[in-house]
Scaffold this motif. Structure first.
Motif, PDB file in Angstrom:
ATOM      1  N   PRO A  54       0.810  -1.226   0.000  1.00  0.00           N
ATOM      2  CA  PRO A  54       0.000   0.000   0.000  1.00  0.00           C
ATOM      3  C   PRO A  54       0.842   1.274   0.000  1.00  0.00           C
ATOM      4  O   PRO A  54       0.301   2.371  -0.079  1.00  0.00           O
ATOM      5  CB  PRO A  54      -0.817  -0.112   1.294  1.00  0.00           C
ATOM      6  CG  PRO A  54      -0.712  -1.528   1.721  1.00  0.00           C
ATOM      7  CD  PRO A  54       0.621  -2.015   1.230  1.00  0.00           C
ATOM      8  N   MET A  55       2.151   1.133   0.163  1.00  0.00           N
ATOM      9  CA  MET A  55       3.110   2.249   0.118  1.00  0.00           C
ATOM     10  C   MET A  55       2.908   3.245   1.259  1.00  0.00           C
ATOM     11  O   MET A  55       3.180   4.431   1.111  1.00  0.00           O
ATOM     12  CB  MET A  55       3.052   2.985  -1.237  1.00  0.00           C
ATOM     13  CG  MET A  55       3.444   2.106  -2.408  1.00  0.00           C
ATOM     14  SD  MET A  55       5.149   1.560  -2.315  1.00  0.00           S
ATOM     15  CE  MET A  55       5.151   0.176  -3.457  1.00  0.00           C
ATOM     16  N   LYS A  56       2.484   2.747   2.420  1.00  0.00           N
ATOM     17  CA  LYS A  56       2.447   3.620   3.591  1.00  0.00           C
ATOM     18  C   LYS A  56       3.858   3.967   4.052  1.00  0.00           C
ATOM     19  O   LYS A  56       4.086   5.014   4.641  1.00  0.00           O
ATOM     20  CB  LYS A  56       1.664   2.954   4.727  1.00  0.00           C
ATOM     21  CG  LYS A  56       0.205   2.683   4.406  1.00  0.00           C
ATOM     22  CD  LYS A  56      -0.565   3.959   4.167  1.00  0.00           C
ATOM     23  CE  LYS A  56      -2.037   3.664   3.950  1.00  0.00           C
ATOM     24  NZ  LYS A  56      -2.820   4.912   3.711  1.00  0.00           N
ATOM     25  N   ASP A  57       4.798   3.038   3.814  1.00  0.00           N
ATOM     26  CA  ASP A  57       6.219   3.319   4.065  1.00  0.00           C
ATOM     27  C   ASP A  57       7.033   2.937   2.842  1.00  0.00           C
ATOM     28  O   ASP A  57       8.140   2.415   2.948  1.00  0.00           O
ATOM     29  CB  ASP A  57       6.718   2.563   5.308  1.00  0.00           C
ATOM     30  CG  ASP A  57       8.094   3.048   5.762  1.00  0.00           C
ATOM     31  OD1 ASP A  57       8.474   4.180   5.402  1.00  0.00           O
ATOM     32  OD2 ASP A  57       8.792   2.291   6.460  1.00  0.00           O
ATOM     33  N   PHE A  58       6.465   3.187   1.666  1.00  0.00           N
ATOM     34  CA  PHE A  58       7.143   3.032   0.384  1.00  0.00           C
ATOM     35  C   PHE A  58       7.792   1.662   0.213  1.00  0.00           C
ATOM     36  O   PHE A  58       8.951   1.542  -0.174  1.00  0.00           O
ATOM     37  CB  PHE A  58       8.152   4.156   0.179  1.00  0.00           C
ATOM     38  CG  PHE A  58       7.520   5.517   0.199  1.00  0.00           C
ATOM     39  CD1 PHE A  58       6.403   5.777  -0.585  1.00  0.00           C
ATOM     40  CD2 PHE A  58       7.994   6.519   1.016  1.00  0.00           C
ATOM     41  CE1 PHE A  58       5.786   7.018  -0.555  1.00  0.00           C
ATOM     42  CE2 PHE A  58       7.389   7.767   1.045  1.00  0.00           C
ATOM     43  CZ  PHE A  58       6.277   8.007   0.258  1.00  0.00           C
ATOM     44  N   GLY A  59       7.012   0.629   0.504  1.00  0.00           N
ATOM     45  CA  GLY A  59       7.471  -0.722   0.233  1.00  0.00           C
ATOM     46  C   GLY A  59       7.967  -1.470   1.442  1.00  0.00           C
ATOM     47  O   GLY A  59       8.068  -2.703   1.402  1.00  0.00           O
ATOM     48  N   TYR A  60       8.297  -0.761   2.517  1.00  0.00           N
ATOM     49  CA  TYR A  60       8.667  -1.453   3.752  1.00  0.00           C
ATOM     50  C   TYR A  60       7.428  -1.916   4.526  1.00  0.00           C
ATOM     51  O   TYR A  60       7.550  -2.446   5.624  1.00  0.00           O
ATOM     52  CB  TYR A  60       9.559  -0.563   4.620  1.00  0.00           C
ATOM     53  CG  TYR A  60      10.975  -0.484   4.075  1.00  0.00           C
ATOM     54  CD1 TYR A  60      11.891  -1.491   4.336  1.00  0.00           C
ATOM     55  CD2 TYR A  60      11.369   0.569   3.267  1.00  0.00           C
ATOM     56  CE1 TYR A  60      13.176  -1.439   3.827  1.00  0.00           C
ATOM     57  CE2 TYR A  60      12.652   0.629   2.747  1.00  0.00           C
ATOM     58  CZ  TYR A  60      13.555  -0.373   3.026  1.00  0.00           C
ATOM     59  OH  TYR A  60      14.823  -0.334   2.501  1.00  0.00           O
ATOM     60  N   ASP A  61       6.268  -1.716   3.943  1.00  0.00           N
ATOM     61  CA  ASP A  61       5.016  -2.298   4.436  1.00  0.00           C
ATOM     62  C   ASP A  61       4.563  -3.296   3.368  1.00  0.00           C
ATOM     63  O   ASP A  61       3.851  -2.969   2.438  1.00  0.00           O
ATOM     64  CB  ASP A  61       3.961  -1.219   4.697  1.00  0.00           C
ATOM     65  CG  ASP A  61       3.752  -0.276   3.513  1.00  0.00           C
ATOM     66  OD1 ASP A  61       4.745   0.100   2.851  1.00  0.00           O
ATOM     67  OD2 ASP A  61       2.586   0.086   3.238  1.00  0.00           O
ATOM     68  N   VAL A  62       5.005  -4.532   3.508  1.00  0.00           N
ATOM     69  CA  VAL A  62       4.856  -5.548   2.460  1.00  0.00           C
ATOM     70  C   VAL A  62       3.478  -6.193   2.541  1.00  0.00           C
ATOM     71  O   VAL A  62       3.071  -6.682   3.593  1.00  0.00           O
ATOM     72  CB  VAL A  62       5.962  -6.616   2.593  1.00  0.00           C
ATOM     73  CG1 VAL A  62       5.780  -7.700   1.534  1.00  0.00           C
ATOM     74  CG2 VAL A  62       7.346  -5.985   2.488  1.00  0.00           C
ATOM     75  N   ALA A  63       2.772  -6.220   1.407  1.00  0.00           N
ATOM     76  CA  ALA A  63       1.484  -6.914   1.322  1.00  0.00           C
ATOM     77  C   ALA A  63       1.599  -8.264   0.626  1.00  0.00           C
ATOM     78  O   ALA A  63       0.689  -9.087   0.725  1.00  0.00           O
ATOM     79  CB  ALA A  63       0.465  -6.047   0.598  1.00  0.00           C
ATOM     80  N   ASP A  64       2.705  -8.488  -0.077  1.00  0.00           N
ATOM     81  CA  ASP A  64       2.958  -9.781  -0.726  1.00  0.00           C
ATOM     82  C   ASP A  64       4.458  -9.903  -0.928  1.00  0.00           C
ATOM     83  O   ASP A  64       5.050  -9.141  -1.697  1.00  0.00           O
ATOM     84  CB  ASP A  64       2.224  -9.873  -2.064  1.00  0.00           C
ATOM     85  CG  ASP A  64       2.295 -11.270  -2.675  1.00  0.00           C
ATOM     86  OD1 ASP A  64       3.208 -12.044  -2.307  1.00  0.00           O
ATOM     87  OD2 ASP A  64       1.450 -11.584  -3.535  1.00  0.00           O
TER      88      ASP A  64
END
Length: 528
Positions: A54-64
């Motif tokens: 979701p890019m809340k932390d530009f990729g350091y919040d992984v959804a998959d």
């Protein structure tokens, strides 16, 4: 071993090259710039996260963990990038983010759905404290409590970063095996290893005790610094988790083709080196960033290098870092003249250097007006520092790479996601390619020089660290002398030699007796 002889070059994918006209860099952009990286002389690319998010932390919040976010492209784009990098002799490391996921990851959506869901224990849930508030006083790195209440199930979940980044429960063997499988997914595709995000935070105190106060904290400092962190950092169980990660890498390793672990670990040196024993090939040594750059003095740098070298066993391989996506730019910390001196230091010390994209141009921190701020850490804390929150975030060191003087600096065909460096029409790759004395040319020369076997492998020994000059020997054949001042300095030579490289890129000459160092000059001397 390749990881001892390489130079690691960190790429922040959002900011390297946009090819689809959305103002955000992508994997195809990195692929197209591989010839530049090969020409620079680096041997390994480290790619910050490009996972679906979701890019809340530009990729350091992984959804998959096993897919590419459409912003960056597709798995096929990644495979093509990896194949072409390998064809050029370049290794590729990717970020592994094992401490936390996105709150939109299917694992967390299941975990929060009910207290008796099979994945409930994949994350860290606790009942409210006696007062109904958070279970303890742990603080987030991004400001505020590290706990968020889930109203539907009546419990708090732990997040050492954003509330949208819940921490995984590494005590659960199912969680560890799921991360191991994600690693295998990328290793089967051919990646050469991982840079492991916040490796020292994986384990938490099983008793969830309050952390003691930090007596040196004062208003204006980040919330996380209100306390010391004996219960959320560097827990004893962490080393077993690191060993398990190493086992996965070893499954795919062969002689000469080792799969490598680089660990993000912000700890004092005497604690950092324990991660070698646990199996981390390169526990990131940030001491030049955390101690060296704020106190840029010869005595300080010599002390850091000597302390680190003294702690390493013959089986440990050193590494050095001067910048990354979380730290202010090297040139803004030191100025361009001393940034050149720092580059000579990095590439001539014993060990593997990591270089941050754009520092080869002496790229400064970007100027980010409040309305352009993107960094969630800054936005989350803006109410606490309303006068200057936009200066405290990490956007300034993440600005787009300036390639040339064309519109949008050749990075994109549209306005980039962050503003370009203000001097991009003059400070860009194309301009520095044409300047024989540019920072870019210096970095190329240093990387090429580092390939000398003696500079790669021979011992380090301090020669001088006083009077504004830091000098050291590498083996018996090389002397590096760095002038940290804006005044001329003189250094007695141990014996005659040849000056083969100056940070000014304007002299190569025989030297003996007294070595004259001009202001802000570093030199490498080949001793006879």
């Amino acid at each position: 071993m390749w990881w001892k002889e390489t130079v690691i070059y960190q790429i922040y994918p959002r900011s390297f090259q946009d090819t689809n006209g959305d103002g955000i860099g992508d994997l195809e952009g990195i692929r197209r710039r591989l010839p530049y990286l090969k020409g620079l002389g680096v041997g390994t690319l480290w790619l910050s996260p490009f996972y679906k998010s979701p890019m809340k932390d530009f990729g350091y919040d992984v959804a998959d963990y096993c897919d590419v976010d459409p912003i960056f492209g597709t798995l096929e784009d990644f495979d093509r990038l990896l194949k072409e990098a390998h064809a050029l002799g370049l290794k590729v490391l990717i970020d592994l983010v094992p401490n936390h996921t996105s709150d939109q990851h299917p694992w967390f959506l299941e975990s929060r759905s009910s207290r008796d869901n099979p994945k409930r224990d994949w994350y860290i849930w606790k009942d409210p404290g006696p007062d109904g508030g958070p279970p303890n006083n742990w603080q987030s790195f991004f400001g505020g409590p590290a706990w968020t209440l889930d109203e539907d199930t009546g419990q708090y979940y732990l997040h050492l970063f954003l509330p949208e980044q819940p921490d995984l429960n590494w005590q659960n063997p199912e969680v560890r095996e799921a991360i191991h499988e994600a690693m295998r997914f990328w290793l089967r595709r051919g990646v050469d290893g991982f840079r492991v995000d916040v490796l020292w935070l994986l384990a938490k105190d099983p008793l969830f005790r309050d952390e003691p106060g930090n007596p040196s904290w004062r208003p204006g400092l980040p919330d996380r610094l209100r306390h010391e962190h004996p219960y959320t950092e560097d827990q004893p169980e962490t080393y077993a988790y690191v060993r398990e990660l190493r086992y996965i890498l070893d499954e795919f390793s062969q002689p000469g083709q080792e799969r490598v672990m680089v660990g993000e670990i912000y700890l004092p040196l005497h604690r950092l080196v324990r991660y070698y024993r646990a199996g981390c090939h390169l526990p990131f040594n940030f001491s030049l960033i955390t101690e060296g750059l704020p106190h840029w003095q010869p005595e300080t740098i010599a002390r850091i290098v000597e302390a680190y070298e003294s702690l390493l066993t013959p089986w440990d391989w050193p590494n050095w870092v001067l910048g990354n996506h979380d730290q202010p730019r090297l040139a803004s910390r030191l100025g361009e003249a001393q940034a050149r001196v720092a580059a000579m230091l990095l590439f001539t010390l014993r060990g593997t250097p990591t270089w941050y994209y754009g520092d080869e141009l002496a790229l400064p921190n970007g100027e980010i007006p409040p309305e352009k701020v993107q960094d969630p850490a800054a936005l989350r804390q803006k109410d606490r520092t309303p006068a200057g929150y936009h200066t405290l975030g990490r956007d300034p060191e993440r600005t787009p790479m300036p390639w040339d003087a064309s519109p949008h600096a050749g990075f994109s065909t549209v306005e980039p996601w962050l503003p370009l460096n203000p001097d991009w029409p003059l400070r860009n790759v194309a301009a520095q390619e044409q300047d024989p004395r540019s920072m870019l040319q210096l970095v190329r020369r240093l990387i090429a020089l580092r390939k000398d076997p003696e500079l790669l492998y021979e011992a380090y020994r301090t020669y001088q660290a006083a009077g504004g000059v830091y000098a050291y020997l590498r083996g018996e054949g090389w002397l590096v002398a760095l002038n940290f001042t804006d005044k001329e300095r003189a250094l007695p030579l141990p014996r005659r030699g040849g000056l083969v490289l100056s940070t000014h890129l304007d002299r190569e000459e025989a030297v003996e007796g007294i070595l004259r160092l001009r202001p802000d000059e570093g030199v490498v001397v080949r001793l006879s």
